[in-house]
Design a protein around this motif. Structure first.
Motif, short mmCIF file in Angstrom:
data_model
loop_
_atom_site.label_atom_id
_atom_site.label_comp_id
_atom_site.label_asym_id
_atom_site.label_seq_id
_atom_site.Cartn_x
_atom_site.Cartn_y
_atom_site.Cartn_z
N ASN A 276 0.84 -1.18 0.00
CA ASN A 276 0.00 0.00 0.00
C ASN A 276 0.89 1.25 0.00
OD1 ASN A 276 -1.89 1.97 0.27
ND2 ASN A 276 -2.72 1.25 2.22
N PRO A 277 1.22 1.78 -1.18
CA PRO A 277 2.13 2.92 -1.22
C PRO A 277 1.54 4.19 -0.62
CG PRO A 277 1.27 2.46 -3.41
CD PRO A 277 0.80 1.35 -2.50
N MET A 278 0.21 4.26 -0.45
CA MET A 278 -0.42 5.44 0.11
C MET A 278 -0.50 5.39 1.64
SD MET A 278 -0.84 7.21 -2.49
CE MET A 278 -1.83 8.54 -1.86
N ARG A 279 0.08 4.34 2.23
CA ARG A 279 0.06 4.18 3.68
C ARG A 279 0.82 5.34 4.34
NH1 ARG A 279 3.34 -0.28 6.92
NH2 ARG A 279 4.94 0.71 5.71
N ARG A 280 0.35 5.79 5.51
CA ARG A 280 1.00 6.88 6.23
C ARG A 280 2.38 6.48 6.68
NH1 ARG A 280 -2.68 9.80 10.60
NH2 ARG A 280 -2.18 11.73 9.59
N ARG A 281 3.27 7.44 6.68
CA ARG A 281 4.60 7.17 7.22
C ARG A 281 4.50 6.95 8.72
NH1 ARG A 281 8.31 11.94 5.39
NH2 ARG A 281 6.51 13.07 6.12
N GLN A 282 5.34 6.06 9.21
CA GLN A 282 5.29 5.75 10.63
C GLN A 282 5.75 6.94 11.47
OE1 GLN A 282 7.46 2.29 11.71
NE2 GLN A 282 6.77 2.30 13.81
N PHE A 283 6.79 7.62 11.02
CA PHE A 283 7.31 8.77 11.75
C PHE A 283 7.06 10.01 10.92
CE2 PHE A 283 9.92 5.15 13.02
CZ PHE A 283 9.67 5.16 14.37
N ARG A 284 6.29 10.92 11.47
CA ARG A 284 5.99 12.16 10.77
C ARG A 284 6.85 13.28 11.34
NH1 ARG A 284 0.15 12.60 12.15
NH2 ARG A 284 0.56 10.80 13.42
N PRO A 285 7.22 14.25 10.52
CA PRO A 285 8.02 15.35 11.05
C PRO A 285 7.22 16.14 12.08
CG PRO A 285 7.41 15.76 8.75
CD PRO A 285 6.94 14.37 9.11
N ALA A 286 7.93 16.73 12.99
CA ALA A 286 7.29 17.52 14.04
C ALA A 286 6.55 18.69 13.42
CB ALA A 286 8.34 18.03 15.03
N SER A 287 5.49 19.07 14.06
CA SER A 287 4.70 20.21 13.60
C SER A 287 5.53 21.48 13.74
CB SER A 287 3.43 20.32 14.44
OG SER A 287 2.73 21.48 14.09
N VAL A 288 5.48 22.33 12.75
CA VAL A 288 6.23 23.57 12.82
C VAL A 288 5.40 24.69 13.43
CG1 VAL A 288 7.81 23.09 10.93
CG2 VAL A 288 5.60 24.08 10.44
N LYS A 289 4.10 24.48 13.54
CA LYS A 289 3.24 25.49 14.13
C LYS A 289 3.37 25.44 15.66
CE LYS A 289 -1.45 27.17 14.32
NZ LYS A 289 -2.85 26.90 14.03
N SER A 290 3.55 26.61 16.26
CA SER A 290 3.67 26.69 17.71
C SER A 290 2.33 26.38 18.37
CB SER A 290 4.13 28.09 18.12
OG SER A 290 4.14 28.20 19.52
N LYS A 291 2.37 25.72 19.48
CA LYS A 291 1.15 25.40 20.21
C LYS A 291 0.72 26.58 21.09
CE LYS A 291 1.53 20.55 19.75
NZ LYS A 291 1.46 20.53 18.33
N LEU A 292 1.60 27.57 21.26
CA LEU A 292 1.28 28.76 22.05
C LEU A 292 0.91 29.90 21.11
CD1 LEU A 292 4.31 28.76 24.55
CD2 LEU A 292 2.00 27.95 24.97
N SER A 293 0.03 30.75 21.59
CA SER A 293 -0.28 31.97 20.83
C SER A 293 0.92 32.91 20.95
CB SER A 293 -1.53 32.64 21.38
OG SER A 293 -1.26 33.21 22.64
N ALA A 294 0.92 33.95 20.17
CA ALA A 294 2.03 34.92 20.23
C ALA A 294 2.12 35.56 21.60
CB ALA A 294 1.84 35.98 19.15
N ASP A 295 0.97 35.91 22.19
CA ASP A 295 0.97 36.52 23.52
C ASP A 295 1.51 35.55 24.58
OD1 ASP A 295 -0.03 38.92 22.60
OD2 ASP A 295 -2.12 38.41 23.04
N GLU A 296 1.08 34.29 24.50
CA GLU A 296 1.55 33.29 25.46
C GLU A 296 3.05 33.08 25.33
OE1 GLU A 296 -2.37 30.41 25.91
OE2 GLU A 296 -1.02 30.11 24.21
N ALA A 297 3.53 33.01 24.11
CA ALA A 297 4.97 32.82 23.88
C ALA A 297 5.76 34.02 24.40
CB ALA A 297 5.24 32.59 22.40
N ASN A 298 5.24 35.22 24.20
CA ASN A 298 5.93 36.42 24.71
C ASN A 298 5.99 36.42 26.24
OD1 ASN A 298 6.49 37.51 22.20
ND2 ASN A 298 4.57 38.65 22.10
N ARG A 299 4.87 36.08 26.87
CA ARG A 299 4.86 36.03 28.35
C ARG A 299 5.83 34.96 28.86
NH1 ARG A 299 -0.82 36.90 27.61
NH2 ARG A 299 -1.19 34.66 27.80
N GLN A 300 5.82 33.83 28.22
CA GLN A 300 6.72 32.75 28.64
C GLN A 300 8.18 33.18 28.50
OE1 GLN A 300 7.31 29.06 26.24
NE2 GLN A 300 6.32 28.08 28.00
#
Length: 129
Positions: free
Chosen positions: A46-70
């Protein structure tokens, strides 16, 4: 003679082996050595099968304000206490703040102000662990 020397030698070996032992003839026959598998391996099925290891998400999980406060809380703690003490202070639960100072500062503006006050108090009295 239409055959090349290696083909003729392989045929002779196969004939000799067949006369001595038919099972050995099958195992040493040139055709058996070059046969391709009839089915694709399971990993290619099944060549369309998902890769076992996916690259890390590049989107930050914190908002800009949260990241600034941190970031502000971390910089302030490092300036006042030094690296090791700041790491302990920011990551250990603090009863007066109601949680880990890093989480409290990141969560809200009021939390950041409370952490700044706690750090200012430590600056005035010297750092305590």
């Amino acid at each position: 003679m239409s055959e090349t020397a290696p083909e003729a030698a392989a045929e002779t070996v196969a004939e000799t082996a067949a006369e001595a032992d038919p099972v050995a003839a099958v195992e040493t026959a040139p055709e058996a050595a070059v046969e391709a598998p009839t089915e694709a391996p399971a990993s290619l099925a099944n060549p369309m099968r998902r890769r076992q290891f996916r690259p890390a998400s590049v989107k930050s999980k914190l908002s800009a304000d949260e990241a600034n406060r941190q970031g502000r809380a971390v910089r302030m703690a490092f300036e006042i206490m030094g690296r090791d003490e700041a790491r302990v202070f920011l990551n250990e639960p603090d009863e007066a703040l109601g949680g880990r100072p890093l989480d409290v500062a990141t969560a809200s503006t009021d939390g950041m102000q409370a952490v700044e006050q706690a750090l200012a108090a430590r600056r005035g009295t010297g750092s305590q662990a």
